[in-house]
Write an enzyme that holds these catalytic residues in place. Structure first.
Site, PDB file in Angstrom:
ATOM      1  CB  THR A  72       6.952  -9.867  -7.055  1.00  0.00           C
ATOM      2  OG1 THR A  72       6.226  -8.645  -6.922  1.00  0.00           O
ATOM      3  CG2 THR A  72       7.783  -9.833  -8.322  1.00  0.00           C
ATOM      4  CG  ASN A 150      -2.907  -4.133  -9.712  1.00  0.00           C
ATOM      5  OD1 ASN A 150      -3.165  -5.049 -10.494  1.00  0.00           O
ATOM      6  ND2 ASN A 150      -2.033  -3.194  -9.993  1.00  0.00           N
ATOM      7  CB  SER A 198       1.042 -10.164  -1.396  1.00  0.00           C
ATOM      8  OG  SER A 198       1.961  -9.253  -0.836  1.00  0.00           O
ATOM      9  CG  HIS A 200       2.763  -5.559   1.037  1.00  0.00           C
ATOM     10  ND1 HIS A 200       2.595  -4.345   0.432  1.00  0.00           N
ATOM     11  CD2 HIS A 200       3.138  -6.409   0.076  1.00  0.00           C
ATOM     12  CE1 HIS A 200       2.879  -4.459  -0.860  1.00  0.00           C
ATOM     13  NE2 HIS A 200       3.211  -5.714  -1.102  1.00  0.00           N
ATOM     14  CB  THR A 236      16.934 -19.449   6.622  1.00  0.00           C
ATOM     15  OG1 THR A 236      18.064 -20.305   6.510  1.00  0.00           O
ATOM     16  CG2 THR A 236      16.440 -19.432   8.057  1.00  0.00           C
ATOM     17  CB  CYS A 323       4.455  -1.994  -9.336  1.00  0.00           C
ATOM     18  SG  CYS A 323       3.803  -2.767  -7.868  1.00  0.00           S
TER      19      CYS A 323
HETATM   20  N1  PLP Z   1      -0.090  -9.000  -7.795  1.00  0.00           N
HETATM   21  C1  PLP Z   1      -0.922  -7.972  -7.604  1.00  0.00           C
HETATM   22  C2  PLP Z   1      -2.297  -8.008  -8.181  1.00  0.00           C
HETATM   23  C3  PLP Z   1      -0.497  -6.860  -6.860  1.00  0.00           C
HETATM   24  O1  PLP Z   1      -1.333  -5.826  -6.685  1.00  0.00           O
HETATM   25  C4  PLP Z   1       0.814  -6.847  -6.342  1.00  0.00           C
HETATM   26  C5  PLP Z   1       1.325  -5.653  -5.615  1.00  0.00           C
HETATM   27  O2  PLP Z   1       1.063  -4.531  -5.973  1.00  0.00           O
HETATM   28  C6  PLP Z   1       1.635  -7.964  -6.561  1.00  0.00           C
HETATM   29  C7  PLP Z   1       1.152  -9.023  -7.289  1.00  0.00           C
HETATM   30  C8  PLP Z   1       3.023  -8.020  -6.016  1.00  0.00           C
HETATM   31  O3  PLP Z   1       3.018  -8.359  -4.653  1.00  0.00           O
HETATM   32  P1  PLP Z   1       4.291  -8.006  -3.728  1.00  0.00           P
HETATM   33  O4  PLP Z   1       4.309  -6.527  -3.559  1.00  0.00           O
HETATM   34  O5  PLP Z   1       4.027  -8.747  -2.450  1.00  0.00           O
HETATM   35  O6  PLP Z   1       5.502  -8.529  -4.429  1.00  0.00           O
END
Ligand code: PLP
Length: 386
Positions: A72, A150, A198, A200, A236, A323
């Site tokens: 994000t 996603n 990202s 995770h 940091t 999300c």
């Molecule tokens: N972009 C996409 C395509 C995602 O699927 C996600 C998370 O669901 C993000 C950005 C956001 O990443 P983060 O959860 O590391 O902020």
């Protein structure tokens, strides 16, 4: 045994990654990478190694990579950092982007930046003609198109898109959060000048991501501080998170083919089973998609009801983007693809990970068909299925 089929929302931390992170959470490496003493130097070394590892996953140069607090923040930095450096430039955004791109674009629009959306076809692929038309309509500074969606897993033809974007003298930002570690993605080959990642989503820790900025491009920092990350992102560094991201990226690169073919086996089995359920529609069917993702709709059923029923049976899926959960509005991705509102409201997303099995897919199909049959029997004219 519960079944976790929501790996596009987040993945469990790989135990090998956790093990590698532990020394950076307390002893022996607790220095601040900005300190010049031996503690600081040890931390700096770990940071440099991780930067190489993450950059290597997408064939980028480590010197171009800025660690952020996640995908994000990286998406925000790409759009806002570009707009701040090159004020007055128009921005084009693919209609099916993640909220991490759409929301900062809308925030910029409220501040007076001209932002326009690019439509997709019924399979979720950016309409290249519409993109060319928009690019010809007036000077554009930045175009944002994700590599893989996603929700549906639909892949965009990033090299073709980047050719149009470059020909028009604009810059391409590519959110590669979902493709990285699932399919090969090479920054150079993609033609994108800004790439978001990202940790995770690839069995790394949460709260760590990266923006890769081509060396021909400069952004303004959106977070000022002690000059870390070459002044692009003050604060940091989250050293343990960064080390974990590096290890996860390294493992993803080494295991990419095995992970992709495992996911493909599960996906093909799931899709074959879903095609036996009359009325069920697989979104993005026929388009190239991520090997681990299937989003489908079952007319007449509400995704929230299905999701809760599956959860009661120990199966975790998503109704779309995690999300967005909590909102009952249909997915903007499906609406952009022209999916009717009612069908979009029935969407279920299954996203596989490394530890899922064929037996789990079979169990899912059995449970899902049972739920659909049960709802149909209880409310006879609800749903056209079974
Ligand atoms: N972009 C996409 C395509 C995602 O699927 C996600 C998370 O669901 C993000 C950005 C956001 O990443 P983060 O959860 O590391 O902020």
């Amino acid at each position: 045994m519960p079944i976790y089929f929501d790996n596009n929302a987040t993945t469990p931390l790989d135990p090998r990654v956790l093990e590698g992170m532990l020394p950076y959470l307390s002893d022996p490496v607790y220095g601040n990478p900005s300190s010049v003493h031996r503690y600081g130097r040890a931390a700096r070394h770990a940071l440099d190694v991780a930067r190489e590892q993450v950059a290597q996953l997408v064939g980028a140069e480590a010197s171009q990579l800025t660690f952020t607090s996640g995908g994000t923040e990286a998406d925000n930095l790409a759009l806002k950092g570009f707009a701040a450096r090159q004020p007055g430039q128009r921005i084009l955004v693919n209609a099916t982007e993640h909220a991490a791109v759409i929301e900062p674009a809308q925030a910029l629009s409220r501040q007076g930046v001209q932002v326009d959306f690019i439509p997709v076809d019924d399979r979720g692929r950016v309409d290249l003609q519409a993109l060319e038309k928009e690019l010809a309509r007036g000077k554009v500074g930045l175009v944002a198109v994700m590599a893989a969606n996603n929700e549906t897993g639909v892949l965009q033809d990033i090299p073709a898109i980047s050719r149009c974007v470059r020909d028009a003298g604009a810059v391409l930002h590519c959110d590669a959060v979902q493709i990285a570690g699932k399919l090969p993605f090479d920054m150079q080959g993609s033609g994108a000048q800004l790439v978001t990642l990202s940790a995770h989503k690839i069995y790394g820790p949460r709260g760590i991501g990266a923006l890769i900025v081509d060396k021909t491009l400069e952004l303004d920092a959106t977070q000022q501080g002690g000059g870390q990350e070459r002044g692009l992102r003050g604060g940091t560094e989250n050293l343990a998170g960064i080390v974990g991201f590096g290890l996860a990226a390294d493992l993803a690169r080494q295991e990419l083919n095995a992970r992709a073919s495992h996911a493909r086996t599960l996906r093909d089995r799931l899709e074959a089973g879903l095609r036996r359920v009359p009325g069920t529609v697989i979104f993005g069917d026929g388009a190239e998609r991520l090997p681990n993702t299937v989003q489908f709709g079952t007319p007449g059923f509400e995704s929230e009801t299905l999701l809760m029923s599956l959860d009661r049976k120990g199966i975790a899926v998503s109704s779309g983007s995690a999300c967005h959960s909590g909102k009952t509005e249909p997915s903007h991705v499906l609406l952009a693809m022209g999916v009717p509102r009612e069908l979009a409201l029935s969407a279920i997303r299954v996203s596989f990970g490394q530890s899922n099995t064929i037996a789990e897919v079979d169990r899912f199909l059995e449970v899902f068909e049972g739920i659909v049959r049960g709802i149909s029997a209880a409310i006879p004219n609800r749903g056209s299925v079974l």
